[in-house]
Design a protein around this motif. Sequence first.
Motif, short mmCIF file in Angstrom:
data_model
loop_
_atom_site.label_atom_id
_atom_site.label_comp_id
_atom_site.label_asym_id
_atom_site.label_seq_id
_atom_site.Cartn_x
_atom_site.Cartn_y
_atom_site.Cartn_z
N UNK A 181 4.58 -9.98 75.40
CA UNK A 181 5.31 -9.07 76.31
C UNK A 181 4.78 -9.16 77.73
N UNK A 182 3.48 -9.39 77.87
CA UNK A 182 2.88 -9.43 79.19
C UNK A 182 3.40 -10.58 80.06
N UNK A 183 4.08 -11.55 79.44
CA UNK A 183 4.72 -12.59 80.24
C UNK A 183 5.88 -12.00 81.05
N UNK A 220 14.01 -7.76 69.51
CA UNK A 220 14.83 -8.56 70.41
C UNK A 220 14.19 -8.48 71.78
N UNK A 221 13.64 -9.61 72.24
CA UNK A 221 12.94 -9.66 73.52
C UNK A 221 13.81 -10.37 74.56
N UNK A 222 13.94 -9.76 75.73
CA UNK A 222 14.85 -10.25 76.76
C UNK A 222 14.08 -10.72 77.98
N UNK A 223 14.49 -11.88 78.51
CA UNK A 223 13.96 -12.32 79.79
C UNK A 223 14.58 -11.46 80.90
N UNK A 224 14.04 -11.59 82.11
CA UNK A 224 14.48 -10.72 83.21
C UNK A 224 15.99 -10.75 83.45
#
Length: 257
Positions: A181-183, A220-224
């Motif tokens: 997540x820290x990315x 579900x992880x989303x990029x910016x």
Amino acid sequence: MKIATYNVNGVNGRLPVLLRWVEEEQPDIVCLQELKAPDEKFPEKAIRDLGYDAIWHGQKSWNGVAILSRVGEIHETRRGLPGEPDDVQSRYIEAAVNGIIIGGLYLPNGNPKPGPKFDYKLRWFDRLIEHAAGLWESGLPVMLAGDFNVMPTDLDVYKPERWLDDALFAPEAKAAYFRLLDQGWTDALRARHPGEVIYTFFDYFRNAYARNAGLRIDHLLLSAPLAERLVDAQVDRHVRSWEKTSDHAPVWVELKG
């Protein structure tokens, strides 16, 4: 656009449940995990009959991941994570679909811990983090979706004190999730439901579903670029109550555009 992830816990044994859910909810893109079927046994025709294209990375009896789409062709970009050439477990598939890069994943369980299975889980997590860094840095709209087999915080697990010795709740696994997540990734479900008890998995034992004694392990992880388009994120919890269903419930996000 509605994008979902669903650990089906056996794509052929649970096929009626999968097809019913897809027909009712009409997700545009679906990531599936735990197919538990070799490539030649994937139910391609039944899925195409509902209007979905599909790619899959199967494995006999275990693991297996797939991506389905009803909004355009699926252009596969990767199957399997880099970094461990001898890894034969079918746990990652990636594709460009309708202008989005989708990474569908099934992270190792890791139990029992300590031991080789837990070591493999942490190595796999490290490989995912390294690969995800490149996806993030591309600046493209990217989603990482699947069963991460980790409850990030106490809020994500019923009675956390009972899970202290479990690989899904190990400090090393939670730390790896937050390194990811820290990315910069946005945890869509938590972004829409901060501070709320919301689960995606309910064991078959001890009447867990009826007692709401669950875990939040499907993420579900989303990029910016995708986080800016986030409208909603929910769990189709009711699907867990169906006959012969998976022990996971489908999770989805709705994006603008």
